[in-house]
Design a protein around this motif. Structure first.
Motif, PDB file in Angstrom:
ATOM      1  N   GLY A   3      97.106   3.864  85.211  1.00 54.73           N
ATOM      2  CA  GLY A   3      95.899   3.950  84.409  1.00 54.73           C
ATOM      3  C   GLY A   3      95.794   5.273  83.695  1.00 54.73           C
ATOM      4  O   GLY A   3      96.629   6.168  83.867  1.00 54.73           O
ATOM      5  N   GLY A   4      94.776   5.367  82.894  1.00 53.70           N
ATOM      6  CA  GLY A   4      94.542   6.594  82.170  1.00 53.70           C
ATOM      7  C   GLY A   4      93.190   6.563  81.483  1.00 53.70           C
ATOM      8  O   GLY A   4      92.571   5.513  81.335  1.00 53.70           O
ATOM      9  N   ARG A   5      92.781   7.745  81.097  1.00 55.05           N
ATOM     10  CA  ARG A   5      91.496   7.891  80.419  1.00 55.05           C
ATOM     11  C   ARG A   5      91.675   8.933  79.333  1.00 55.05           C
ATOM     12  O   ARG A   5      92.374   9.931  79.518  1.00 55.05           O
ATOM     13  N   ALA A   6      91.031   8.705  78.195  1.00 54.35           N
ATOM     14  CA  ALA A   6      91.107   9.664  77.097  1.00 54.35           C
ATOM     15  C   ALA A   6      89.750   9.734  76.408  1.00 54.35           C
ATOM     16  O   ALA A   6      89.016   8.744  76.353  1.00 54.35           O
ATOM     17  N   ALA A   7      89.436  10.908  75.900  1.00 49.34           N
ATOM     18  CA  ALA A   7      88.196  11.107  75.146  1.00 49.34           C
ATOM     19  C   ALA A   7      88.454  12.143  74.061  1.00 49.34           C
ATOM     20  O   ALA A   7      89.251  13.065  74.254  1.00 49.34           O
ATOM     21  N   ALA A   8      87.788  11.960  72.928  1.00 49.17           N
ATOM     22  CA  ALA A   8      87.968  12.893  71.817  1.00 49.17           C
ATOM     23  C   ALA A   8      86.645  13.061  71.079  1.00 49.17           C
ATOM     24  O   ALA A   8      85.834  12.135  71.011  1.00 49.17           O
ATOM     25  N   LEU A   9      86.450  14.257  70.540  1.00 52.56           N
ATOM     26  CA  LEU A   9      85.292  14.563  69.705  1.00 52.56           C
ATOM     27  C   LEU A   9      85.821  15.215  68.437  1.00 52.56           C
ATOM     28  O   LEU A   9      86.564  16.198  68.505  1.00 52.56           O
ATOM     29  N   VAL A  23      89.548   3.779  78.477  1.00 53.92           N
ATOM     30  CA  VAL A  23      90.056   3.724  79.843  1.00 53.92           C
ATOM     31  C   VAL A  23      90.965   2.504  79.949  1.00 53.92           C
ATOM     32  O   VAL A  23      90.616   1.428  79.473  1.00 53.92           O
ATOM     33  N   LEU A  24      92.110   2.677  80.572  1.00 53.55           N
ATOM     34  CA  LEU A  24      93.015   1.576  80.893  1.00 53.55           C
ATOM     35  C   LEU A  24      93.364   1.672  82.369  1.00 53.55           C
ATOM     36  O   LEU A  24      93.600   2.771  82.876  1.00 53.55           O
ATOM     37  N   TYR A  56      92.072  -3.782  83.379  1.00 51.24           N
ATOM     38  CA  TYR A  56      90.958  -3.715  82.440  1.00 51.24           C
ATOM     39  C   TYR A  56      91.141  -2.598  81.436  1.00 51.24           C
ATOM     40  O   TYR A  56      91.876  -1.645  81.658  1.00 51.24           O
ATOM     41  N   ALA A  57      90.442  -2.796  80.313  1.00 48.01           N
ATOM     42  CA  ALA A  57      90.460  -1.822  79.226  1.00 48.01           C
ATOM     43  C   ALA A  57      89.033  -1.662  78.713  1.00 48.01           C
ATOM     44  O   ALA A  57      88.306  -2.643  78.550  1.00 48.01           O
ATOM     45  N   LEU A  58      88.631  -0.420  78.508  1.00 44.66           N
ATOM     46  CA  LEU A  58      87.308  -0.095  77.975  1.00 44.66           C
ATOM     47  C   LEU A  58      87.489   0.858  76.804  1.00 44.66           C
ATOM     48  O   LEU A  58      88.350   1.742  76.849  1.00 44.66           O
TER      49      LEU A  58
END
Length: 120
Positions: A3-9, A23-24, A56-58
């Protein structure tokens, strides 16, 4: 499990911004996750394996900025879930059977609001 998570601004200028995130996750098992107190560790009575997978994917995107004296916030999000489970069934006249359950729910949501603060 993977899995992994990423965020960007990203600042777009003139008070506008773009936020994105995701999120995956993928979980797979060759047999059910349970314990039987009457047996030694890591043993089960069932004669049929009960494999499962849970993926799951969000994801979401939000735009923010000023429109005159008001703030605009617009968000879109989506989710997709894939769940496969196998269960052992005890048949009424004896014997065992396997039951497979598959769920594939998806969801999409959106919200846009324009707000302003005033005196009081």
């Amino acid at each position: 499990m993977r899995g992994g998570r990423a965020a960007a601004l990203v600042r777009l200028g003139d008070g506008w911004s773009l936020e994105a995130g995701g999120v995956l996750q993928s979980i797979k098992g060759r047999d059910g996750q349970y314990a039987d107190r009457a047996l030694p560790d890591l043993q089960r009575r069932s004669m049929i394996a009960q494999p499962f997978s849970n993926d799951y994917a969000l994801g979401s995107v939000t735009v923010r900025g000023q429109v005159g004296s008001a703030e605009l916030v617009s968000t879109f999000g989506a989710a997709h879930h894939v769940l496969d489970e196998d269960f052992v069934l005890s048949l009424p006249r004896g014997g065992l059977a396997s039951f497979r359950q598959r769920n594939r729910p998806s969801l999409a949501v959106a919200e846009t609001r324009l707000s302003r603060s005033g005196d009081g």
